[in-house]
Design a protein around this motif. Structure first.
Motif, PDB file in Angstrom:
ATOM      1  N   ASN A  91       0.824  -1.222   0.000  1.00 26.12           N
ATOM      2  CA  ASN A  91       0.000   0.000   0.000  1.00 26.12           C
ATOM      3  C   ASN A  91       0.851   1.263   0.000  1.00 26.12           C
ATOM      4  O   ASN A  91       0.524   2.264   0.652  1.00 26.12           O
ATOM      5  N   GLN A  92       1.986   1.207  -0.714  1.00 23.65           N
ATOM      6  CA  GLN A  92       2.886   2.350  -0.854  1.00 23.65           C
ATOM      7  C   GLN A  92       3.399   2.840   0.501  1.00 23.65           C
ATOM      8  O   GLN A  92       3.605   4.024   0.712  1.00 23.65           O
ATOM      9  N   ARG A 158     -11.368  10.561  -0.145  1.00 24.37           N
ATOM     10  CA  ARG A 158     -11.246  10.662  -1.596  1.00 24.37           C
ATOM     11  C   ARG A 158     -12.500  10.149  -2.296  1.00 24.37           C
ATOM     12  O   ARG A 158     -12.852  10.607  -3.382  1.00 24.37           O
ATOM     13  N   MET A 281      -3.781  -0.994 -10.067  1.00 28.57           N
ATOM     14  CA  MET A 281      -3.726   0.151  -9.170  1.00 28.57           C
ATOM     15  C   MET A 281      -3.630  -0.306  -7.721  1.00 28.57           C
ATOM     16  O   MET A 281      -4.142  -1.354  -7.342  1.00 28.57           O
ATOM     17  N   SER A 282      -2.939   0.508  -6.927  1.00 28.86           N
ATOM     18  CA  SER A 282      -2.786   0.235  -5.514  1.00 28.86           C
ATOM     19  C   SER A 282      -4.031   0.684  -4.762  1.00 28.86           C
ATOM     20  O   SER A 282      -4.693   1.653  -5.148  1.00 28.86           O
ATOM     21  N   LYS A 283      -4.350   0.014  -3.670  1.00 33.03           N
ATOM     22  CA  LYS A 283      -5.592   0.300  -2.950  1.00 33.03           C
ATOM     23  C   LYS A 283      -5.694   1.729  -2.416  1.00 33.03           C
ATOM     24  O   LYS A 283      -6.811   2.265  -2.365  1.00 33.03           O
ATOM     25  N   GLN A 285      -5.202   4.238  -3.973  1.00 28.66           N
ATOM     26  CA  GLN A 285      -5.644   5.057  -5.110  1.00 28.66           C
ATOM     27  C   GLN A 285      -7.128   4.853  -5.406  1.00 28.66           C
ATOM     28  O   GLN A 285      -7.554   4.980  -6.549  1.00 28.66           O
ATOM     29  N   ASP A 287      -9.626   6.605  -5.228  1.00 31.75           N
ATOM     30  CA  ASP A 287     -10.314   7.687  -5.935  1.00 31.75           C
ATOM     31  C   ASP A 287     -10.097   7.613  -7.443  1.00 31.75           C
ATOM     32  O   ASP A 287     -10.837   8.230  -8.213  1.00 31.75           O
ATOM     33  N   GLN A 288      -9.075   6.852  -7.882  1.00 30.56           N
ATOM     34  CA  GLN A 288      -8.804   6.709  -9.311  1.00 30.56           C
ATOM     35  C   GLN A 288      -9.509   5.500  -9.922  1.00 30.56           C
ATOM     36  O   GLN A 288      -9.482   5.314 -11.141  1.00 30.56           O
TER      37      GLN A 288
END
Length: 299
Positions: A91-92, A158, A281-283, A285, A287-288
């Motif tokens: 998760n970055q 987000r 995509m990472s969790k 994110q 909103d993306q």
């Protein structure tokens, strides 16, 4: 720590690191672990959670330390500096988990991991593994971190910025073994105007459902599913293998697949690419997610 990060994607195999805390055996996906070490410097953080003894300077980075004895047993590790520590990245985010003993690394398949009988929003166990007649519990490390620091994971604020429009004509399937993540995806897509969302909590159930659609409708399966959103780590069948099976199918390969996982990093993105994922995509994110889904559905 040197691990086999080149383990081929889409084979339904996983390498787990087994470890002990208070006499019980637990496991973590090796791909989340970047290093094993003993920490000899911990600075206390004012007003920190009881499970956070402090932060440590590890290779020039300030990393939060989490006491797994406190998390799992409700009691403090009296000598945290002597504990073996798993430095993890997902998760970055980088986090150090203080455990007691590393037992080793084992290669198994996701089919060897059984879902707990009672998966709830409060459970930290996402799978049970019968390893040499011993029950090994696969832990949800993302939930451990988010329970301690909710802002470190998916930022629900987000989601509030997601724009609504009528997207009810689209049929979306989501595969994720985490009730919390399924709930977040439900809220996000519903707020955006999606009204036809079907959820599964493991990859095998998802694959069987899609295959049933194909067996019944053939190429017209597209009338019943427009897009798949899948996690990677799931009992029975992981998201990479699920994606690979679909993308190697002569007809189902046209189904857009979004891999939505805590394991999406620059170093591991090639794994999703190798199995043919349309997007990753990472969790955090979240909103993306709607933007990416729109791009795949509307071109």
């Amino acid at each position: 720590m040197e691990t086999n990060i080149l383990l081929e994607s889409g084979t339904n195999e996983v390498e787990i690191l087994r470890f002990k805390v208070a006499g019980e055996t637990y496991a973590i996906n090796v791909v989340k672990v970047s290093e094993l070490l003993h920490i000899d410097n911990i600075a206390k953080v004012p007003n920190a959670d009881v499970a956070v003894p402090g932060v440590s300077l590890i290779r020039g980075e300030v990393i939060t330390v989490i006491d797994m004895l406190q998390v799992l047993e409700g009691r403090k590790n009296a000598d945290i500096a002597k504990a073996m520590t798993l430095v993890c990245e997902f998760n970055q985010l980088k986090v150090a988990f203080a455990i007691e003993e590393v037992l080793g690394i084992s290669r198994i398949t996701w089919a060897d991991i059984q879902k707990p009988n009672d998966i709830t929003n409060t459970s930290l166990v996402i799978g049970n593994i019968n390893y040499k007649d011993e029950i090994v519990m696969l832990l949800d490390f993302e939930k451990i971190v988010m329970d301690i620091s909710p802002q470190s994971g998916i930022n629900l604020e987000r989601v509030e910025n997601v724009a609504f429009k009528d997207r009810t004509k689209y049929k979306v399937v989501s595969a994720d073994d985490s009730p919390m993540i399924r709930d977040v995806i439900q809220k996000t897509l519903s707020k955006a105007g999606f009204g036809n969302i079907r959820f599964f909590n493991d990859g095998l159930e998802t694959y069987n459902y899609i295959m049933d659609l194909y067996n019944e409708y053939g190429p017209d399966f597209k009338n019943h599913i427009d897009l798949l959103i899948t996690d990677i780590e799931m009992p029975q069948l992981d998201g990479h293998t699920l994606t690979r099976r679909l993308k190697e199918h002569s007809v189902l390969q046209d189904l857009p697949v979004v891999i939505f996982s805590s394991l999406i990093t620059d170093e591991l993105r090639h794994k999703g690419e190798s199995v043919g994922a349309d997007a990753q995509m990472s969790k955090p994110q979240i909103d993306q997610l709607v933007k990416i889904v729109d791009e795949l559905l509307e071109g």
